[in-house]
Design a protein around this motif. Structure first.
Motif, PDB file in Angstrom:
ATOM      1  N   THR A   1       0.842  -1.178   0.000  1.00  0.00           N
ATOM      2  CA  THR A   1       0.000   0.000   0.000  1.00  0.00           C
ATOM      3  C   THR A   1       0.885   1.239   0.000  1.00  0.00           C
ATOM      4  O   THR A   1       2.009   1.203   0.480  1.00  0.00           O
ATOM      5  N   MET A   2       0.347   2.307  -0.561  1.00  0.00           N
ATOM      6  CA  MET A   2       1.086   3.557  -0.615  1.00  0.00           C
ATOM      7  C   MET A   2       0.195   4.675  -0.098  1.00  0.00           C
ATOM      8  O   MET A   2      -0.965   4.769  -0.470  1.00  0.00           O
ATOM      9  N   THR A   3       0.771   5.514   0.764  1.00  0.00           N
ATOM     10  CA  THR A   3       0.078   6.690   1.268  1.00  0.00           C
ATOM     11  C   THR A   3       0.939   7.899   0.972  1.00  0.00           C
ATOM     12  O   THR A   3       2.122   7.917   1.318  1.00  0.00           O
ATOM     13  N   HIS A  14       4.166   0.430   2.107  1.00  0.00           N
ATOM     14  CA  HIS A  14       4.176  -0.769   2.941  1.00  0.00           C
ATOM     15  C   HIS A  14       4.000  -1.988   2.042  1.00  0.00           C
ATOM     16  O   HIS A  14       3.017  -2.079   1.308  1.00  0.00           O
ATOM     17  N   VAL A  15       4.963  -2.897   2.090  1.00  0.00           N
ATOM     18  CA  VAL A  15       4.902  -4.136   1.315  1.00  0.00           C
ATOM     19  C   VAL A  15       4.739  -5.277   2.305  1.00  0.00           C
ATOM     20  O   VAL A  15       5.591  -5.479   3.172  1.00  0.00           O
ATOM     21  N   ARG A  16       3.633  -5.997   2.192  1.00  0.00           N
ATOM     22  CA  ARG A  16       3.387  -7.142   3.063  1.00  0.00           C
ATOM     23  C   ARG A  16       3.476  -8.392   2.205  1.00  0.00           C
ATOM     24  O   ARG A  16       2.595  -8.698   1.420  1.00  0.00           O
ATOM     25  N   GLY A  18       5.248 -11.601   3.457  1.00  0.00           N
ATOM     26  CA  GLY A  18       5.947 -12.603   4.249  1.00  0.00           C
ATOM     27  C   GLY A  18       7.384 -12.223   4.527  1.00  0.00           C
ATOM     28  O   GLY A  18       7.681 -11.162   5.063  1.00  0.00           O
ATOM     29  N   LEU A  19       8.302 -13.072   4.123  1.00  0.00           N
ATOM     30  CA  LEU A  19       9.724 -12.868   4.353  1.00  0.00           C
ATOM     31  C   LEU A  19      10.237 -11.590   3.698  1.00  0.00           C
ATOM     32  O   LEU A  19      11.205 -10.999   4.154  1.00  0.00           O
ATOM     33  N   TYR A  20       9.588 -11.141   2.638  1.00  0.00           N
ATOM     34  CA  TYR A  20      10.053  -9.978   1.889  1.00  0.00           C
ATOM     35  C   TYR A  20       9.333  -8.682   2.279  1.00  0.00           C
ATOM     36  O   TYR A  20       9.374  -7.703   1.548  1.00  0.00           O
ATOM     37  N   SER A  21       8.683  -8.650   3.424  1.00  0.00           N
ATOM     38  CA  SER A  21       7.963  -7.460   3.874  1.00  0.00           C
ATOM     39  C   SER A  21       8.929  -6.316   4.160  1.00  0.00           C
ATOM     40  O   SER A  21      10.046  -6.525   4.625  1.00  0.00           O
ATOM     41  N   SER A  22       8.439  -5.103   3.882  1.00  0.00           N
ATOM     42  CA  SER A  22       9.254  -3.917   4.124  1.00  0.00           C
ATOM     43  C   SER A  22       8.370  -2.690   4.274  1.00  0.00           C
ATOM     44  O   SER A  22       7.211  -2.687   3.867  1.00  0.00           O
ATOM     45  N   PHE A  64      -1.090   5.268  -9.759  1.00  0.00           N
ATOM     46  CA  PHE A  64      -2.376   5.139 -10.450  1.00  0.00           C
ATOM     47  C   PHE A  64      -2.216   4.306 -11.718  1.00  0.00           C
ATOM     48  O   PHE A  64      -3.011   3.419 -11.997  1.00  0.00           O
ATOM     49  N   GLU A  65      -1.171   4.584 -12.483  1.00  0.00           N
ATOM     50  CA  GLU A  65      -0.922   3.812 -13.701  1.00  0.00           C
ATOM     51  C   GLU A  65      -0.734   2.337 -13.370  1.00  0.00           C
ATOM     52  O   GLU A  65      -1.278   1.460 -14.043  1.00  0.00           O
ATOM     53  N   ARG A  66       0.035   2.076 -12.356  1.00  0.00           N
ATOM     54  CA  ARG A  66       0.312   0.685 -11.970  1.00  0.00           C
ATOM     55  C   ARG A  66      -0.966  -0.038 -11.578  1.00  0.00           C
ATOM     56  O   ARG A  66      -1.194  -1.178 -11.958  1.00  0.00           O
ATOM     57  N   LYS A  67      -1.787   0.655 -10.812  1.00  0.00           N
ATOM     58  CA  LYS A  67      -3.020   0.041 -10.336  1.00  0.00           C
ATOM     59  C   LYS A  67      -3.987  -0.202 -11.480  1.00  0.00           C
ATOM     60  O   LYS A  67      -4.626  -1.245 -11.543  1.00  0.00           O
TER      61      LYS A  67
END
Length: 113
Positions: A1-3, A14-16, A18-22, A64-67
């Motif tokens: 998610t991006m704010t 926020h990248v959720r 598992g092991l690669y969360s950041s 927006f483009e990505r989504k």
């Protein structure tokens, strides 16, 4: 998610995964990006280079483009490769340089610049 917080010139990512969360903060007011990798228990800090990092207004458009298109048709893709270097626990001087938002993300973790 991006704010995106335009008034503070901050972008939280926020990248959720598992092991690669950041968690990543783009602090345009201070000119730094910090990424906290949960699997490594460390923070990586990068100075914003305007030749490679999109402006704050561009990030919203790119998201927006990505989504909506599932692919970004833009030359402004951001790829960063970190090389290991010395790490240090943030000193008071570092927190003045990087700012409060990055301090909240990275306090108590080794910083890799």
């Amino acid at each position: 998610t991006m704010t995106i917080h335009n008034e503070n010139q901050i972008v939280d990512v926020h990248v959720r995964s598992g092991l690669y969360s950041s968690d990543t903060i783009f602090d345009y007011s201070k000119g730094y990006i910090a990424t906290r990798l949960f699997s490594r228990k460390a923070c990586f800090i990068l100075k914003i280079n305007k030749d490679y990092i999109p402006e704050l207004q561009e990030i919203g458009r790119l998201a927006f483009e990505r989504k909506t298109m599932k692919e970004i048709y833009s030359p402004n893709n951001v790829w960063v490769q970190f090389q290991s270097g010395h790490s240090l626990f943030g000193s008071i001087k570092d927190w003045f340089l990087y700012g409060e938002h990055i301090k909240q993300l990275c306090a108590g973790l080794p910083l890799y610049k």
